[in-house]
Design a protein around this motif. Structure first.
Motif, short mmCIF file in Angstrom:
data_model
loop_
_atom_site.label_atom_id
_atom_site.label_comp_id
_atom_site.label_asym_id
_atom_site.label_seq_id
_atom_site.Cartn_x
_atom_site.Cartn_y
_atom_site.Cartn_z
N VAL A 126 0.49 -1.68 -0.22
CA VAL A 126 0.00 0.09 0.09
C VAL A 126 0.85 1.00 -0.06
CG1 VAL A 126 -2.12 -1.19 0.88
CG2 VAL A 126 0.17 -0.11 2.92
N VAL A 127 1.88 0.81 -0.01
CA VAL A 127 3.41 2.07 0.21
C VAL A 127 4.30 2.11 -0.91
CG1 VAL A 127 5.16 3.27 1.02
CG2 VAL A 127 3.53 2.19 2.88
N PRO A 128 3.62 3.46 -1.87
CA PRO A 128 4.46 3.31 -3.08
C PRO A 128 6.08 3.27 -2.96
CG PRO A 128 2.94 5.86 -2.83
CD PRO A 128 2.94 5.49 -1.36
N ALA A 129 6.96 2.39 -3.65
CA ALA A 129 8.06 2.27 -4.20
C ALA A 129 9.13 3.26 -3.10
CB ALA A 129 9.03 1.55 -5.02
N GLU A 130 8.83 4.10 -3.70
CA GLU A 130 10.27 5.20 -3.44
C GLU A 130 9.78 5.82 -1.63
OE1 GLU A 130 6.38 7.32 -4.85
OE2 GLU A 130 7.97 5.63 -5.58
N HIS A 131 8.90 5.48 -1.17
CA HIS A 131 8.66 5.53 0.12
C HIS A 131 8.69 4.80 0.86
CE1 HIS A 131 7.73 10.40 -0.89
NE2 HIS A 131 6.61 9.53 -1.52
#
Length: 406
Positions: A126-131
């Motif tokens: 659920v969290v974008p890869a960059e974060h």
């Protein structure tokens, strides 16, 4: 992405970890009352906890596979039930051998379903890869916060009631983990939500395992995390005895370990942020170089109350910073779909390192009547771990590149 904008699932996962790991970290203060009750001495309880840690690691890959297949929500609820049952059965045990089943096997199983691997696997979807590394770092720090939130409460319970009642109250606290997990959306919904990263569902679990096992970088990650496990359990198990051998009072060791926990809260989040901003391989190398210097300085300089506490804070700052970086590397290379499985296998290697760190530390001490050889071994291992991460190929596997290109 601000931490306050993280999806609800991240905060639910943090809440679960606070209870799961907080209760686990409190078991040490139950050693004396439980040992006195059964008249077994401390070795018996210590072995039950060692069994718990070994089974925690052994169950982890299989629980990770189940989570990837059936969703983290069901696995966490099942794990919380096993955890609570283990605590309750411990409280009503009439024979010491019962502890092998209760506080050993059942709680080991419960931990494998309610701790880092499963929670981070759910968050990765659920969290974008960059974060990812930042989210993983924040989540990892929750484990140390739980240590400080739960342990004083456990001591207060022991002061007010007997240890059996305290265990039963802990068993009821597992209901909070069930409540938090019940609000987590099912895996399939998470994967198709608007904010979720794209996930390649075409790969089977068998294909994912074959892909990882044939990847040299995956095995380098295993080797690095093995060293982390060795360090953490050696220091946690033998630092109090080492300081006592140096003539320092017991409260010095307690303060040093307290500083480990305090600084780990900040360190886990710091290294997670660094993993988002810079190349995770080089951040990991930096972390292990810091460990190399810190441990070498500690065993070289005179051991005093001040240096012991400073060491606790310094080593605490890079204590579990490896968790967001290691899990982040696995996710970056192989994707989020089977993260719980692939990171679960890496975590098992970490636990093998933990088992050996505790056992070999004692074995070497008995042989040499000194901790000096094992301390210098940890320095060498830290430096090797720093080098191990440099040749890792952190680029996504071709399957993911092709998937995103399409």
């Amino acid at each position: 992405m601000s931490i306050f904008r993280f999806p609800l699932l991240v905060w639910l996962g943090i809440g679960i970890l606070i209870f799961s790991l907080g209760i686990r970290q409190s078991f040490g203060i139950f050693m004396m009352p439980i040992s006195d009750t059964f008249g077994t001495g401390r070795e018996f309880f210590s072995f039950a906890i060692a069994l718990q840690n070994l089974l925690f690691g052994f169950f982890q890959p299989f629980i990770g596979m189940a989570s990837d297949r059936f969703g983290s929500k069901k696995i966490i609820i099942g794990g919380a039930v096993a955890y609570g049952l283990g605590l309750y059965l411990t409280s009503i045990a009439t024979e010491p051998s019962m502890l092998y089943l209760s506080i050993g096997a059942l709680i080991g199983l419960g931990l494998s379903a309610t701790s880092y691997v499963i929670i981070l696997g759910a968050i990765a979807r659920v969290v974008p890869a960059e974060h990812t590394a930042k989210a993983f770092g924040l989540t990892t720090s929750a484990g140390s916060f739980g240590m400080f939130a739960v342990i004083p409460g456990a001591q207060a319970l022991l002061n007010q009631f007997d240890w059996q009642t305290a265990m039963q109250i802990f068993a009821l606290m597992c209901c909070v983990m069930i409540a938090f997990a019940s609000f987590m959306k099912a895996t399939k919904e998470n994967e198709t939500s608007a904010n979720a990263p794209m996930v390649d569902d075409s790969q089977t679990l068998k294909e994912a395992l074959q892909e990882a096992f044939s990847n040299k970088s995956y095995w380098l990650i295993h080797m690095g995390f093995f060293v982390c496990g060795f360090h953490v359990m050696f220091i946690a198990t033998h630092l109090p005895s080492y300081l006592a051998d140096k003539g320092l009072p017991a409260q010095t060791a307690a303060m040093a370990l307290a500083y480990v926990g305090i600084f780990n809260i900040f360190g886990s989040y710091f290294w997670g942020i660094m993993g988002d901003k810079f190349d995770k391989r080089y951040v990991m190398t930096s972390l292990y170089l810091v460990r190399t210097v810190v441990i070498a300085a500690f065993v070289t300089l005179p051991v005093t109350e001040n240096t012991a506490v400073i060491f606790g804070g310094a080593i605490g700052f890079c204590w579990l910073g490896t968790v967001p970086l290691t899990s982040g590397l696995v996710r970056q290379i192989f994707g989020a779909r089977y993260l719980s499985t692939l990171y679960g296998l890496v975590f098992f290697t970490h636990q093998v390192g933990s088992f050996l760190g505790a056992w070999v530390g004692g074995r070497i001490y008995d042989y040499y009547h000194s901790y000096t050889p094992i301390w210098w071994l940890t320095v060498v291992m830290a430096f090797i771990a720093a080098l191990i991460h440099l040749p890792i190929n952190d680029k996504p596997v071709p399957r993911l590149v092709a998937h995103h290109a399409s």
